[in-house]
Design a protein around this motif. Structure first.
Motif, PDB file in Angstrom:
ATOM      1  N   LYS A 190       0.844  -1.180   0.000  1.00 11.81           N
ATOM      2  CA  LYS A 190       0.000   0.000   0.000  1.00 11.81           C
ATOM      3  C   LYS A 190       0.890   1.244   0.000  1.00 11.81           C
ATOM      4  CE  LYS A 190      -3.432  -0.100   2.965  1.00 11.81           C
ATOM      5  NZ  LYS A 190      -4.035   0.078   4.293  1.00 11.81           N
ATOM      6  N   PRO A 191       0.693   2.140  -0.948  1.00 11.19           N
ATOM      7  CA  PRO A 191       1.558   3.319  -0.985  1.00 11.19           C
ATOM      8  C   PRO A 191       1.380   4.150   0.285  1.00 11.19           C
ATOM      9  CG  PRO A 191      -0.286   3.536  -2.505  1.00 11.19           C
ATOM     10  CD  PRO A 191      -0.294   2.134  -2.012  1.00 11.19           C
ATOM     11  N   LEU A 192       2.445   4.786   0.695  1.00 10.59           N
ATOM     12  CA  LEU A 192       2.387   5.574   1.925  1.00 10.59           C
ATOM     13  C   LEU A 192       1.565   6.847   1.723  1.00 10.59           C
ATOM     14  CD1 LEU A 192       6.072   5.348   3.148  1.00 10.59           C
ATOM     15  CD2 LEU A 192       4.151   3.847   3.576  1.00 10.59           C
ATOM     16  N   SER A 193       0.998   7.309   2.783  1.00  6.27           N
ATOM     17  CA  SER A 193       0.273   8.571   2.712  1.00  6.27           C
ATOM     18  C   SER A 193       1.274   9.713   2.556  1.00  6.27           C
ATOM     19  CB  SER A 193      -0.549   8.791   3.971  1.00  6.27           C
ATOM     20  OG  SER A 193       0.310   9.162   5.027  1.00  6.27           O
ATOM     21  N   LEU A 194       0.777  10.836   2.105  1.00 11.36           N
ATOM     22  CA  LEU A 194       1.669  11.978   1.925  1.00 11.36           C
ATOM     23  C   LEU A 194       2.313  12.375   3.236  1.00 11.36           C
ATOM     24  CD1 LEU A 194      -0.155  14.288  -0.627  1.00 11.36           C
ATOM     25  CD2 LEU A 194       2.025  13.071  -0.858  1.00 11.36           C
ATOM     26  N   ALA A 195       1.510  12.360   4.310  1.00  8.61           N
ATOM     27  CA  ALA A 195       2.056  12.744   5.605  1.00  8.61           C
ATOM     28  C   ALA A 195       3.202  11.809   5.990  1.00  8.61           C
ATOM     29  CB  ALA A 195       0.958  12.695   6.666  1.00  8.61           C
ATOM     30  N   GLU A 196       3.018  10.527   5.721  1.00 11.47           N
ATOM     31  CA  GLU A 196       4.071   9.571   6.069  1.00 11.47           C
ATOM     32  C   GLU A 196       5.326   9.832   5.239  1.00 11.47           C
ATOM     33  OE1 GLU A 196       1.304   5.773   7.433  1.00 11.47           O
ATOM     34  OE2 GLU A 196       1.810   6.082   5.336  1.00 11.47           O
ATOM     35  N   GLN A 197       5.117  10.027   3.953  1.00 14.46           N
ATOM     36  CA  GLN A 197       6.280  10.296   3.104  1.00 14.46           C
ATOM     37  C   GLN A 197       7.039  11.515   3.609  1.00 14.46           C
ATOM     38  OE1 GLN A 197       5.546  10.388  -1.104  1.00 14.46           O
ATOM     39  NE2 GLN A 197       4.048   8.719  -0.994  1.00 14.46           N
ATOM     40  N   LYS A 198       6.278  12.515   3.977  1.00 11.02           N
ATOM     41  CA  LYS A 198       6.901  13.735   4.435  1.00 11.02           C
ATOM     42  C   LYS A 198       7.664  13.491   5.740  1.00 11.02           C
ATOM     43  CE  LYS A 198       5.812  18.636   4.565  1.00 11.02           C
ATOM     44  NZ  LYS A 198       4.730  19.631   4.477  1.00 11.02           N
ATOM     45  N   ALA A 199       7.017  12.753   6.627  1.00 14.46           N
ATOM     46  CA  ALA A 199       7.667  12.450   7.905  1.00 14.46           C
ATOM     47  C   ALA A 199       8.986  11.733   7.655  1.00 14.46           C
ATOM     48  CB  ALA A 199       6.750  11.593   8.768  1.00 14.46           C
ATOM     49  N   ILE A 200       8.962  10.764   6.749  1.00 16.60           N
ATOM     50  CA  ILE A 200      10.183  10.006   6.481  1.00 16.60           C
ATOM     51  C   ILE A 200      11.257  10.897   5.871  1.00 16.60           C
ATOM     52  CG2 ILE A 200      11.128   8.106   5.105  1.00 16.60           C
ATOM     53  CD1 ILE A 200       8.544   6.625   5.530  1.00 16.60           C
ATOM     54  N   GLN A 201      10.821  11.828   5.033  1.00 11.39           N
ATOM     55  CA  GLN A 201      11.803  12.701   4.400  1.00 11.39           C
ATOM     56  C   GLN A 201      12.525  13.587   5.407  1.00 11.39           C
ATOM     57  OE1 GLN A 201      12.594  12.613   1.182  1.00 11.39           O
ATOM     58  NE2 GLN A 201      11.094  11.004   0.802  1.00 11.39           N
ATOM     59  N   THR A 202      11.849  13.918   6.480  1.00 12.35           N
ATOM     60  CA  THR A 202      12.397  14.958   7.341  1.00 12.35           C
ATOM     61  C   THR A 202      12.859  14.482   8.713  1.00 12.35           C
ATOM     62  OG1 THR A 202      10.184  15.452   8.153  1.00 12.35           O
ATOM     63  CG2 THR A 202      10.967  16.731   6.278  1.00 12.35           C
ATOM     64  N   PHE A 203      12.596  13.223   9.034  1.00 12.25           N
ATOM     65  CA  PHE A 203      12.797  12.856  10.440  1.00 12.25           C
ATOM     66  C   PHE A 203      14.264  12.790  10.819  1.00 12.25           C
ATOM     67  CE2 PHE A 203      14.214   8.378  10.606  1.00 12.25           C
ATOM     68  CZ  PHE A 203      14.221   8.113   9.257  1.00 12.25           C
ATOM     69  N   LEU A 204      15.137  12.709   9.854  1.00 10.60           N
ATOM     70  CA  LEU A 204      16.544  12.611  10.213  1.00 10.60           C
ATOM     71  C   LEU A 204      17.255  13.960  10.221  1.00 10.60           C
ATOM     72  CD1 LEU A 204      17.714   9.314   8.521  1.00 10.60           C
ATOM     73  CD2 LEU A 204      17.328   9.800  10.934  1.00 10.60           C
ATOM     74  N   ALA A 205      16.537  14.964   9.800  1.00 11.50           N
ATOM     75  CA  ALA A 205      17.165  16.284   9.780  1.00 11.50           C
ATOM     76  C   ALA A 205      17.592  16.656  11.191  1.00 11.50           C
ATOM     77  CB  ALA A 205      16.180  17.312   9.234  1.00 11.50           C
ATOM     78  N   GLY A 206      18.824  17.058  11.330  1.00 13.02           N
ATOM     79  CA  GLY A 206      19.285  17.498  12.640  1.00 13.02           C
ATOM     80  C   GLY A 206      19.802  16.392  13.533  1.00 13.02           C
ATOM     81  N   LEU A 238      10.399   6.832  14.456  1.00 12.34           N
ATOM     82  CA  LEU A 238       9.586   7.022  13.258  1.00 12.34           C
ATOM     83  C   LEU A 238       8.905   5.730  12.835  1.00 12.34           C
ATOM     84  CD1 LEU A 238       8.929   8.931  10.725  1.00 12.34           C
ATOM     85  CD2 LEU A 238      10.594   7.454   9.607  1.00 12.34           C
ATOM     86  N   LEU A 239       9.678   4.683  12.803  1.00 13.03           N
ATOM     87  CA  LEU A 239       9.142   3.407  12.334  1.00 13.03           C
ATOM     88  C   LEU A 239       8.001   2.955  13.236  1.00 13.03           C
ATOM     89  CD1 LEU A 239       9.527   1.244  10.215  1.00 13.03           C
ATOM     90  CD2 LEU A 239      11.214   0.151  11.683  1.00 13.03           C
ATOM     91  N   ALA A 240       8.173   3.145  14.521  1.00  9.53           N
ATOM     92  CA  ALA A 240       7.114   2.766  15.457  1.00  9.53           C
ATOM     93  C   ALA A 240       5.876   3.611  15.209  1.00  9.53           C
ATOM     94  CB  ALA A 240       7.597   2.953  16.892  1.00  9.53           C
ATOM     95  N   GLN A 241       6.108   4.855  14.888  1.00  8.87           N
ATOM     96  CA  GLN A 241       4.956   5.735  14.733  1.00  8.87           C
ATOM     97  C   GLN A 241       4.176   5.428  13.456  1.00  8.87           C
ATOM     98  OE1 GLN A 241       5.659  10.030  14.344  1.00  8.87           O
ATOM     99  NE2 GLN A 241       3.548   9.935  13.578  1.00  8.87           N
ATOM    100  N   VAL A 242       4.854   5.222  12.367  1.00 11.87           N
ATOM    101  CA  VAL A 242       4.106   5.001  11.124  1.00 11.87           C
ATOM    102  C   VAL A 242       3.494   3.596  11.067  1.00 11.87           C
ATOM    103  CG1 VAL A 242       5.464   6.671   9.826  1.00 11.87           C
ATOM    104  CG2 VAL A 242       6.094   4.267   9.739  1.00 11.87           C
ATOM    105  N   THR A 243       4.118   2.632  11.707  1.00 10.56           N
ATOM    106  CA  THR A 243       3.552   1.286  11.658  1.00 10.56           C
ATOM    107  C   THR A 243       2.633   1.008  12.836  1.00 10.56           C
ATOM    108  OG1 THR A 243       5.391   0.339  12.900  1.00 10.56           O
ATOM    109  CG2 THR A 243       5.595   0.381  10.504  1.00 10.56           C
ATOM    110  N   GLN A 244       2.730   1.803  13.853  1.00  8.22           N
ATOM    111  CA  GLN A 244       1.964   1.546  15.078  1.00  8.22           C
ATOM    112  C   GLN A 244       2.289   0.176  15.654  1.00  8.22           C
ATOM    113  OE1 GLN A 244      -0.659   3.612  16.778  1.00  8.22           O
ATOM    114  NE2 GLN A 244       0.850   4.943  15.811  1.00  8.22           N
TER     115      GLN A 244
END
Lengths: 337, 337
Positions: free
Chosen positions: A81-97, A111-117
């Motif tokens: 199932k393709p990821l939601s936009l919010a998920e894609q965005k979260a993945i793109q940015t979660f490592l910043a900093g 992050l992984l825990a959050q998107v997969t629950q």
DNA sequence: ACTGGCACTCCGTCTGCCAGAGTGCCAACA
DNA sequence: TGTTGGCACTCTGGCAGACGGAGTGCCAGT
């Protein structure tokens, strides 16, 4: 196998995963347009049960998928199932900093825990898949030194060591030799070169060099020191009802890190997503749960594995997609940074 | 307060802790020789309830202690239960063979979880309580360096840093300056000396020195980077029945490490054992649980805190004794090693 | 001040019962 | 031959009612 029967199985799996209740023929035709009547579906269900893909908790209840049923679903029916936009965005940015490797892995697991629950696990990069970047020798006291090994993935390994009679000058010389032999090499190459180095040290370094190199070799080879980071444990509270079959075994496996490390290790064949469903798990503690894992790394090398653990009743398409996406992203991040 | 009433309270607490069931007057006189009849005990119980030390789940059930009751028990009735020989022995030997600080803390948390049968937590030693032992600067690429800070407690802090145009010679010079300013100093002293150093660097080092020192100061001051190790989570499975009040809140608190770190931090006033019972906890997530903690460190300095979290219904005398013993031992070990 | 006795309360459990959901089977049908 | 509607059957889950047990509070007696 009959096309419609597969469709029925798919419907059963998806419904059961979302409702957590045995699903009956009537509900099935109502919620999916299968184009046939409940009676027909019942026939198919009987056949599916005969073949072992589904089962009933008791006579005259609905059906639930078996491990075999989930397996078929994953293999032939589940389009990721393709990821939601919010998920894609979260993945793109979660490592910043992220400031260091620890930080990267902690962010990843969160992050992984959050998107997969689900409960998420990230293995530390293996030493063997990375290059030696620097070796440092620091004097702690007159009789102790600290040996520090830094690898290209950012992992730092340390070990204290008794070393009588050393002074700053000899340590500096030793440090130069050690770095010359190891920096830029993979851990196995570095180990080999250290082994030859030990015989070619100047006499002044012989005493302290041997002990140091022995310790260093041990550090390089210590697959035993594989570690992991865990997150999302509170997601287990959603399964309070299945305490014995889900919560307890997972908590125990998390404590017994060795089991999980082995399990993840077996998944590290490629960067493809590996799914182990219930009894497919080689460790009986986890035979009522599913493990979804993927290697992560650069194009060339797999650093290690990450994944999630949860009940067999799990949304495989979404979870697999999330695991894959996170693995790819963190792999790319680590090989660039 | 009446001597016998205290005795009754003590009996109620111990019985309830071991049975997890409301305890009635009859059972009480049978299991403890109070020397009076159930009727008399009932009068005392009524008084204790009036004063808020115990309560009944419902009319005509036995009594259970309130938080206030546990508090009185801990303050005035609980003599620390001496450890068993096996426990003493375990504590004496569990650190043998620890290879580094991580290892020490992991072993400690495992031991503490095992002897208390609760969830155990060990905080990493604070930077502020330890001396700087070495600062290392390693070139990662032409534009990146890795800054490593090693403290006397064995803790290693690392941070990558963008640093254009550096070469090995200037790095060596910088390294010498940094170490001269910091080694042997406490983190606050080191921070102060670095702040003055930044204005007295030779011109050749000014560019890279400023960025480096800024990062180093950040590392030294980062109380935020306090970390902890957790163990014994599967011990929670013994409380499956109290899922909502015990298992869930504890799991959530463990994930939200910040809360626990704060809580432990508040316990670090001395090396005495601190007990927070139920509602005494400043964080509402944990108001149905108790936290028992103790600082650990050398005679001079408290490094950090360790402790356990569990249901308010907990064997306080044993647990407090175990926490104290482990804290003392690991403190001594770290200040020697 | 303590005790035995007694009436009372409330919970947990067990029983029986019923509605609902789901099945399997069969006969009819395209 | 595959599909369908109908029907009898089964099992669960929930609910009401009954009952034994444990425990209390109170009172009168020592």
């Amino acid at each position: 196998m009959d096309e419609r029967k597969l469709e029925v199985l798919r419907a059963i799996v998806t419904d059961y995963v979302s409702s957590q209740e045995p699903v009956g023929s009537r509900a099935l035709v109502e919620r999916h347009d299968l184009g046939v009547s409940p009676a027909t579906v019942r026939n198919d269900m009987a056949a599916l049960e005969e073949e072992g893909y589904i089962t009933q908790p008791h006579t005259s209840a609905g059906r639930i998928p078996t491990d075999k049923g989930y397996r078929l679903f994953v293999d032939r029916l589940g389009s990721l199932k393709p990821l939601s936009l919010a998920e894609q965005k979260a993945i793109q940015t979660f490592l910043a900093g992220a400031v260091d490797l620890d930080d990267v892995l902690h962010r990843t697991v969160r992050l992984l825990a959050q998107v997969t629950q689900q409960v998420a696990i990230v293995q530390y990069p293996t030493l063997s898949s990375s290059m030696v970047r620097h070796v440092e020798v620091v004097s702690l006291s007159t009789s102790r030194v600290l040996l520090i090994l830094i690898t290209s993935t950012g992992r730092i390994e340390q070990r204290a060591l008794e070393l009588a009679d050393h002074d700053e000058a000899t340590l500096a010389e030793l440090r130069a030799h050690l770095n010359a032999a190891t920096v830029g090499n993979s851990s196995s190459q570095a180990a080999a070169r250290l082994s030859t180095l030990v015989d070619h040290l100047p006499a002044s370094l012989e005493a302290i060099g041997q002990a140091t190199i022995a310790t260093l070799l041990e550090m390089l080879s210590s697959e035993a020191s594989r570690r992991m980071v865990v997150g999302g444990v509170p997601n287990l509270t959603r399964y309070g009802a299945e305490f014995e079959t889900t919560v307890k075994p997972v908590l125990e496996a998390l404590e017994e890190q060795v089991v999980l490390l082995k399990l993840l290790g077996e998944a590290t064949t490629a960067d493809a997503v590996t799914v182990r469903i219930g009894q497919e798990n080689p460790y009986k503690e986890l035979q009522s749960t599913s493990v979804i894992a993927s290697g992560y790394g650069s194009q060339i090398d797999i650093f290690a594995t990450l994944g999630v653990v949860g009940p067999t009743r799990m949304d495989y398409p979404s979870t697999m997609a999330s695991v894959r996406a996170v693995a790819r992203y963190v792999g790319r991040f680590l090989s660039e940074g």
